[in-house]
Design a protein around this motif. Structure first.
Motif, mmCIF file in Angstrom:
data_model
loop_
_atom_site.group_PDB
_atom_site.id
_atom_site.type_symbol
_atom_site.label_atom_id
_atom_site.label_comp_id
_atom_site.label_asym_id
_atom_site.label_seq_id
_atom_site.Cartn_x
_atom_site.Cartn_y
_atom_site.Cartn_z
ATOM 1 N N TYR A 17 0.965 -1.060 -0.046
ATOM 2 C CA TYR A 17 -0.008 -0.090 0.013
ATOM 3 C C TYR A 17 1.036 1.129 0.148
ATOM 4 N N ASP A 18 0.373 2.281 -0.440
ATOM 5 C CA ASP A 18 1.029 3.561 -0.651
ATOM 6 C C ASP A 18 0.582 4.466 0.561
ATOM 7 N N SER A 19 1.381 4.969 1.220
ATOM 8 C CA SER A 19 0.921 5.774 2.509
ATOM 9 C C SER A 19 1.554 7.131 2.474
ATOM 10 N N VAL A 24 4.144 0.696 2.294
ATOM 11 C CA VAL A 24 3.860 -0.223 3.257
ATOM 12 C C VAL A 24 3.605 -1.533 2.677
ATOM 13 N N GLN A 25 4.530 -2.462 3.016
ATOM 14 C CA GLN A 25 4.257 -3.976 2.559
ATOM 15 C C GLN A 25 3.556 -4.780 3.865
ATOM 16 N N ALA A 26 2.059 -4.952 3.612
ATOM 17 C CA ALA A 26 1.296 -5.593 4.566
ATOM 18 C C ALA A 26 1.296 -7.060 4.611
ATOM 19 N N SER A 46 -2.200 -6.347 15.909
ATOM 20 C CA SER A 46 -2.791 -5.518 14.713
ATOM 21 C C SER A 46 -1.581 -5.123 13.958
ATOM 22 N N GLY A 47 -1.879 -5.092 12.855
ATOM 23 C CA GLY A 47 -0.868 -4.520 11.562
ATOM 24 C C GLY A 47 0.023 -5.809 11.155
ATOM 25 N N SER A 48 -0.421 -6.862 11.590
ATOM 26 C CA SER A 48 0.404 -8.152 11.132
ATOM 27 C C SER A 48 -0.239 -8.479 9.642
ATOM 28 N N GLY A 49 -1.164 -8.096 9.285
ATOM 29 C CA GLY A 49 -1.536 -8.301 7.749
ATOM 30 C C GLY A 49 -2.738 -9.152 7.718
ATOM 31 N N LYS A 50 -3.479 -9.433 8.897
ATOM 32 C CA LYS A 50 -4.789 -10.460 8.792
ATOM 33 C C LYS A 50 -5.748 -9.759 7.696
ATOM 34 N N SER A 51 -6.192 -8.716 7.970
ATOM 35 C CA SER A 51 -7.146 -8.125 7.267
ATOM 36 C C SER A 51 -6.734 -8.203 5.933
ATOM 37 N N SER A 52 -5.578 -7.633 5.436
ATOM 38 C CA SER A 52 -5.301 -7.413 4.129
ATOM 39 C C SER A 52 -5.208 -8.747 3.458
ATOM 40 N N ASP A 61 -9.631 -7.233 -2.643
ATOM 41 C CA ASP A 61 -8.315 -6.586 -3.106
ATOM 42 C C ASP A 61 -7.652 -7.510 -4.033
ATOM 43 N N ARG A 62 -6.919 -6.947 -4.934
ATOM 44 C CA ARG A 62 -6.047 -7.669 -5.795
ATOM 45 C C ARG A 62 -4.608 -7.733 -5.140
ATOM 46 N N PRO A 63 -3.886 -8.677 -5.160
ATOM 47 C CA PRO A 63 -2.490 -8.915 -4.576
ATOM 48 C C PRO A 63 -1.592 -7.979 -5.579
ATOM 49 N N THR A 64 -0.479 -7.110 -5.039
ATOM 50 C CA THR A 64 0.382 -6.362 -5.534
ATOM 51 C C THR A 64 1.098 -7.722 -6.589
ATOM 52 N N ALA A 65 1.485 -8.815 -6.029
ATOM 53 C CA ALA A 65 1.985 -9.805 -6.441
ATOM 54 C C ALA A 65 1.464 -11.260 -5.789
ATOM 55 N N GLY A 66 1.661 -12.444 -6.721
ATOM 56 C CA GLY A 66 1.240 -13.787 -6.286
ATOM 57 C C GLY A 66 -0.274 -14.172 -6.689
ATOM 58 N N LEU A 67 -0.607 -15.206 -6.242
ATOM 59 C CA LEU A 67 -1.889 -15.924 -6.870
ATOM 60 C C LEU A 67 -2.903 -16.089 -5.587
ATOM 61 N N VAL A 68 -4.135 -16.152 -5.656
ATOM 62 C CA VAL A 68 -5.073 -16.372 -5.123
ATOM 63 C C VAL A 68 -6.060 -17.251 -6.083
ATOM 64 N N THR A 69 -6.007 -18.478 -5.476
ATOM 65 C CA THR A 69 -6.978 -19.494 -6.213
ATOM 66 C C THR A 69 -8.203 -20.194 -5.380
ATOM 67 N N ILE A 70 -9.478 -19.886 -5.602
ATOM 68 C CA ILE A 70 -10.683 -20.540 -5.026
ATOM 69 C C ILE A 70 -11.327 -21.332 -6.066
ATOM 70 N N ALA A 71 -11.386 -22.903 -5.380
ATOM 71 C CA ALA A 71 -12.070 -23.766 -6.138
ATOM 72 C C ALA A 71 -11.518 -23.796 -7.702
ATOM 73 N N GLY A 72 -10.214 -23.529 -7.848
ATOM 74 C CA GLY A 72 -9.347 -23.786 -9.080
ATOM 75 C C GLY A 72 -9.563 -22.510 -10.082
ATOM 76 N N THR A 73 -10.311 -21.400 -9.484
ATOM 77 C CA THR A 73 -10.252 -20.196 -10.228
ATOM 78 C C THR A 73 -9.333 -19.271 -9.712
ATOM 79 N N ASP A 74 -8.486 -18.611 -10.438
ATOM 80 C CA ASP A 74 -7.530 -17.567 -10.152
ATOM 81 C C ASP A 74 -8.205 -16.213 -10.029
ATOM 82 N N LEU A 75 -8.677 -15.865 -8.603
ATOM 83 C CA LEU A 75 -9.145 -14.665 -8.547
ATOM 84 C C LEU A 75 -8.557 -13.557 -9.215
ATOM 85 N N SER A 76 -7.102 -13.587 -8.918
ATOM 86 C CA SER A 76 -6.180 -12.478 -8.970
ATOM 87 C C SER A 76 -6.161 -11.909 -10.413
#
Length: 270
Positions: A17-19, A24-26, A46-52, A61-76
């Motif tokens: 995130y830009d602040s 800030v690398q959450a 708090s601030g450990s990255g749970k909500s992000s 939210d879309r990741p800055t990098a990396g992949l999120v796959t749910i049930a075989g679908t790449d949401l990102s």
């Protein structure tokens, strides 16, 4: 675990995130896999990255990098419109404030009926779910007439009538008394029995003893995982070993001596 049982897969997730004070690398390179029907929590200060992390898994939210796959679908990888449709098909999001999850003008029955409309058996399904969760006597009540615990159970019930595979919940018991929190946890058990995966961010220790897996974040990275009552250190896809916080304090120089004898690995201070 068999790949057919895997529902959630996060591969080297990063969120920046830009602040006003700079970038800030959450979330820092999180790898996480959750099978179907598991009840898991993400914990950490708090601030450990749970909500992000939860917002990326939920497709908010879309990741800055990396992949999120749910049930075989790449949401990102999906465009916003398609991602919103996939979210509606796959998951329910439950927020901390109970009333924020419901439409104020609809009764308990109507809250679920509007989600179950594609189903031919929706009347039976909605009625059965409300009875199963102890809300059968509240079918004609709007949220303002329900307690916080009843509102939160109703919010989780949406996943049951929609046949959603995943529930993401951010501090769902934080505003509830012990009895109401226990009833919400019973609802989570019910969903898991149906094969729904539940992922919770929480500071509430009442919750942790009822879950299958506890993922601890520290400074945006996975510090340890508790699975089946056993705390496990984490090795990410790059081969980096994350030590649990209570172990890390014995390595003030942030270096270690490794000894592999072909069967077991020992990690000792230098």
């Amino acid at each position: 675990m068999p790949s057919t049982d895997l529902l959630v897969s996060c591969e080297h997730l990063v969120k920046v995130y830009d602040s006003p004070t700079g970038r800030v690398q959450a979330v820092r390179g999180v790898d996480l896999e959750l099978p179907r029907g598991v009840k898991a929590a993400v914990v950490g200060p708090s601030g450990s990255g749970k909500s992000s992390l939860l917002r990326m898994v939920a497709g908010l939210d879309r990741p800055t990098a990396g992949l999120v796959t749910i049930a075989g679908t790449d949401l990102s990888a999906l465009r916003p419109g398609r991602r919103a449709r996939v979210r509606a098909e796959l998951l329910t999001h439950v927020y901390q404030r109970p009333a924020a999850n419901l439409l104020a003008h609809l009764t308990a029955y109507q809250q679920l009926d509007r989600i179950a409309r594609p189903r031919r058996d929706r009347t039976v399904v909605v009625g059965d779910v409300l009875e199963r969760l102890g809300l059968g006597h509240r079918v004609d009540h709007v949220p303002a007439a329900l307690s916080g615990g009843e509102q939160q159970r109703l919010a989780f019930a949406r996943a049951a009538v929609a046949d959603h595979r995943l529930v993401i919940a951010d501090e769902p018991t934080a505003q509830l008394d012990p009895d109401s929190a226990a009833a919400v946890l019973d609802t989570i058990d019910y969903l898991a029995e149906r094969g729904t995966t539940v992922l919770i961010a929480t500071h509430d220790h009442r919750v942790l003893g009822r879950l299958d897996e506890i993922v601890t974040l520290r400074d945006g990275a996975v510090a340890s995982i508790v699975r089946g009552g056993t705390e496990l250190a984490v090795i990410d896809r790059s081969g980096r070993l994350q030590l649990p916080p209570h172990v890390l304090e014995h390595f003030p120089e942030r270096s270690a001596r490794l000894d592999w004898d072909g069967e077991s690995l020992s990690v000792d201070p230098p």
